[in-house]
Write a protein that holds these residues in place. Sequence first.
Motif, PDB file in Angstrom:
ATOM      1  N   THR A   1       0.716  -1.178  -0.165  1.00 54.36           N
ATOM      2  CA  THR A   1       0.060  -0.027   0.024  1.00 54.36           C
ATOM      3  C   THR A   1       0.937   1.254   0.100  1.00 54.36           C
ATOM      4  O   THR A   1       0.742   2.381  -0.757  1.00 54.36           O
ATOM      5  CB  THR A   1      -0.801  -0.107   1.191  1.00 54.36           C
ATOM      6  N   VAL A   2       1.979   1.314   0.916  1.00 56.90           N
ATOM      7  CA  VAL A   2       2.797   2.380   0.935  1.00 56.90           C
ATOM      8  C   VAL A   2       3.474   2.436  -0.569  1.00 56.90           C
ATOM      9  O   VAL A   2       3.916   3.835  -0.930  1.00 56.90           O
ATOM     10  CB  VAL A   2       3.825   2.335   2.097  1.00 56.90           C
ATOM     11  N   LEU A   3       4.042   1.565  -1.119  1.00 60.32           N
ATOM     12  CA  LEU A   3       4.509   1.542  -2.387  1.00 60.32           C
ATOM     13  C   LEU A   3       3.646   2.248  -3.496  1.00 60.32           C
ATOM     14  O   LEU A   3       4.223   3.140  -4.150  1.00 60.32           O
ATOM     15  CB  LEU A   3       5.161   0.185  -2.865  1.00 60.32           C
ATOM     16  N   ILE A   4       2.516   1.654  -3.534  1.00 59.17           N
ATOM     17  CA  ILE A   4       1.577   2.343  -4.400  1.00 59.17           C
ATOM     18  C   ILE A   4       1.106   3.900  -4.127  1.00 59.17           C
ATOM     19  O   ILE A   4       1.339   4.718  -5.041  1.00 59.17           O
ATOM     20  CB  ILE A   4       0.325   1.350  -4.532  1.00 59.17           C
ATOM     21  N   THR A   5       1.215   4.177  -2.776  1.00 62.23           N
ATOM     22  CA  THR A   5       0.795   5.537  -2.520  1.00 62.23           C
ATOM     23  C   THR A   5       2.042   6.509  -2.879  1.00 62.23           C
ATOM     24  O   THR A   5       1.962   7.628  -3.004  1.00 62.23           O
ATOM     25  CB  THR A   5       0.122   5.717  -1.302  1.00 62.23           C
ATOM     26  N   SER A   6       3.048   5.880  -2.434  1.00 66.17           N
ATOM     27  CA  SER A   6       4.227   6.527  -2.546  1.00 66.17           C
ATOM     28  C   SER A   6       4.816   7.118  -4.151  1.00 66.17           C
ATOM     29  O   SER A   6       5.547   8.293  -3.972  1.00 66.17           O
ATOM     30  CB  SER A   6       5.452   5.882  -2.033  1.00 66.17           C
ATOM     31  N   THR A   7       4.391   6.539  -4.965  1.00 68.54           N
ATOM     32  CA  THR A   7       4.574   7.175  -6.309  1.00 68.54           C
ATOM     33  C   THR A   7       3.970   8.498  -6.377  1.00 68.54           C
ATOM     34  O   THR A   7       4.418   9.256  -7.229  1.00 68.54           O
ATOM     35  CB  THR A   7       3.983   6.398  -7.226  1.00 68.54           C
ATOM     36  N   PHE A   8       2.650   8.712  -5.831  1.00 66.18           N
ATOM     37  CA  PHE A   8       2.183  10.259  -5.754  1.00 66.18           C
ATOM     38  C   PHE A   8       2.209  10.982  -4.806  1.00 66.18           C
ATOM     39  O   PHE A   8       2.895  12.148  -4.935  1.00 66.18           O
ATOM     40  CB  PHE A   8       0.602  10.003  -6.250  1.00 66.18           C
ATOM     41  N   SER A   9       2.436  10.485  -3.651  1.00 65.35           N
ATOM     42  CA  SER A   9       2.695  11.408  -2.427  1.00 65.35           C
ATOM     43  C   SER A   9       4.126  11.680  -2.207  1.00 65.35           C
ATOM     44  O   SER A   9       4.164  12.651  -1.546  1.00 65.35           O
ATOM     45  CB  SER A   9       2.180  10.495  -1.095  1.00 65.35           C
ATOM     46  N   GLY A  10       4.985  10.825  -2.565  1.00 62.01           N
ATOM     47  CA  GLY A  10       6.406  11.214  -2.612  1.00 62.01           C
ATOM     48  C   GLY A  10       6.802  12.532  -3.566  1.00 62.01           C
ATOM     49  O   GLY A  10       7.446  13.292  -2.984  1.00 62.01           O
ATOM     50  N   PHE A  11       6.132  12.354  -4.627  1.00 58.47           N
ATOM     51  CA  PHE A  11       6.465  13.583  -5.504  1.00 58.47           C
ATOM     52  C   PHE A  11       5.914  14.809  -4.931  1.00 58.47           C
ATOM     53  O   PHE A  11       6.432  15.961  -5.138  1.00 58.47           O
ATOM     54  CB  PHE A  11       5.831  13.340  -6.740  1.00 58.47           C
ATOM     55  N   ILE A  12       4.549  14.853  -4.505  1.00 57.85           N
ATOM     56  CA  ILE A  12       4.071  15.805  -3.727  1.00 57.85           C
ATOM     57  C   ILE A  12       4.777  16.398  -2.454  1.00 57.85           C
ATOM     58  O   ILE A  12       4.940  17.674  -2.352  1.00 57.85           O
ATOM     59  CB  ILE A  12       2.781  15.368  -3.326  1.00 57.85           C
ATOM     60  N   LEU A  13       5.003  15.336  -1.717  1.00 53.96           N
ATOM     61  CA  LEU A  13       5.826  15.731  -0.642  1.00 53.96           C
ATOM     62  C   LEU A  13       7.357  16.467  -1.069  1.00 53.96           C
ATOM     63  O   LEU A  13       7.772  17.556  -0.303  1.00 53.96           O
ATOM     64  CB  LEU A  13       6.295  14.640   0.244  1.00 53.96           C
ATOM     65  N   TRP A  14       7.833  15.882  -2.039  1.00 54.91           N
ATOM     66  CA  TRP A  14       9.192  16.473  -2.501  1.00 54.91           C
ATOM     67  C   TRP A  14       8.842  18.078  -2.825  1.00 54.91           C
ATOM     68  O   TRP A  14       9.790  18.815  -2.669  1.00 54.91           O
ATOM     69  CB  TRP A  14       9.746  15.579  -3.567  1.00 54.91           C
ATOM     70  N   VAL A  15       7.774  18.435  -3.618  1.00 60.09           N
ATOM     71  CA  VAL A  15       7.646  19.353  -4.057  1.00 60.09           C
ATOM     72  C   VAL A  15       7.359  20.679  -2.952  1.00 60.09           C
ATOM     73  O   VAL A  15       7.859  21.859  -2.929  1.00 60.09           O
ATOM     74  CB  VAL A  15       6.451  19.569  -4.993  1.00 60.09           C
ATOM     75  N   VAL A  16       6.553  20.057  -2.084  1.00 61.29           N
ATOM     76  CA  VAL A  16       6.441  20.717  -0.711  1.00 61.29           C
ATOM     77  C   VAL A  16       7.817  21.243   0.032  1.00 61.29           C
ATOM     78  O   VAL A  16       7.849  22.223   0.501  1.00 61.29           O
ATOM     79  CB  VAL A  16       5.274  20.178   0.229  1.00 61.29           C
ATOM     80  N   LEU A  17       8.516  20.232   0.065  1.00 58.30           N
ATOM     81  CA  LEU A  17       9.906  20.499   0.642  1.00 58.30           C
ATOM     82  C   LEU A  17      10.714  21.133   0.088  1.00 58.30           C
ATOM     83  O   LEU A  17      11.489  22.126   0.710  1.00 58.30           O
ATOM     84  CB  LEU A  17      10.399  19.183   1.153  1.00 58.30           C
ATOM     85  N   MET A  18      10.613  21.246  -1.490  1.00 60.55           N
ATOM     86  CA  MET A  18      11.462  22.270  -2.079  1.00 60.55           C
ATOM     87  C   MET A  18      10.813  23.721  -2.038  1.00 60.55           C
ATOM     88  O   MET A  18      11.638  24.692  -1.902  1.00 60.55           O
ATOM     89  CB  MET A  18      11.260  22.080  -3.552  1.00 60.55           C
ATOM     90  N   ILE A  19       9.686  23.757  -1.762  1.00 59.93           N
ATOM     91  CA  ILE A  19       8.876  25.114  -1.595  1.00 59.93           C
ATOM     92  C   ILE A  19       9.415  25.431  -0.455  1.00 59.93           C
ATOM     93  O   ILE A  19       9.799  26.881  -0.106  1.00 59.93           O
ATOM     94  CB  ILE A  19       7.560  25.103  -1.738  1.00 59.93           C
ATOM     95  N   LEU A  20       9.434  24.648   0.897  1.00 61.50           N
ATOM     96  CA  LEU A  20       9.805  25.173   2.010  1.00 61.50           C
ATOM     97  C   LEU A  20      11.417  25.484   2.320  1.00 61.50           C
ATOM     98  O   LEU A  20      11.623  26.712   2.955  1.00 61.50           O
ATOM     99  CB  LEU A  20       9.436  23.919   3.028  1.00 61.50           C
ATOM    100  N   ALA A  21      12.180  24.889   1.329  1.00 60.39           N
ATOM    101  CA  ALA A  21      13.545  24.963   1.497  1.00 60.39           C
ATOM    102  C   ALA A  21      13.781  26.848   1.014  1.00 60.39           C
ATOM    103  O   ALA A  21      14.713  27.686   1.300  1.00 60.39           O
ATOM    104  CB  ALA A  21      14.321  24.271   0.439  1.00 60.39           C
TER     105      ALA A  21
END
Length: 99
Positions: free
Chosen positions: A45-65
Amino acid sequence: MPANRKYLTTSTHQRIAKISAAIIGGYLLSTVIHLALASWLDKATVLITSTFSGFILWVVLMILAFLSRNGWKTWGIYLLMTAVFAGITYLGTTYNSTI
């Protein structure tokens, strides 16, 4: 309309720190968060969800940086959080492994 110069980073070191923290640090942190989730929850379940949520989290962390004033402080926070989630991953794989 160009950006107001008083809000731009003038130091080259700070600019490099922010860019590298956004790209590399954000990717490391988003990856290790999903690894920590996979060590405690259902891996498929985490592997399937991480394909989308990982990219979204990465973009949020980029903006915060880029919102922070100090790029080195952002690097420190990202590395500290990466170490914490790596420890959670280690504990999850240790306690949840089937022998």
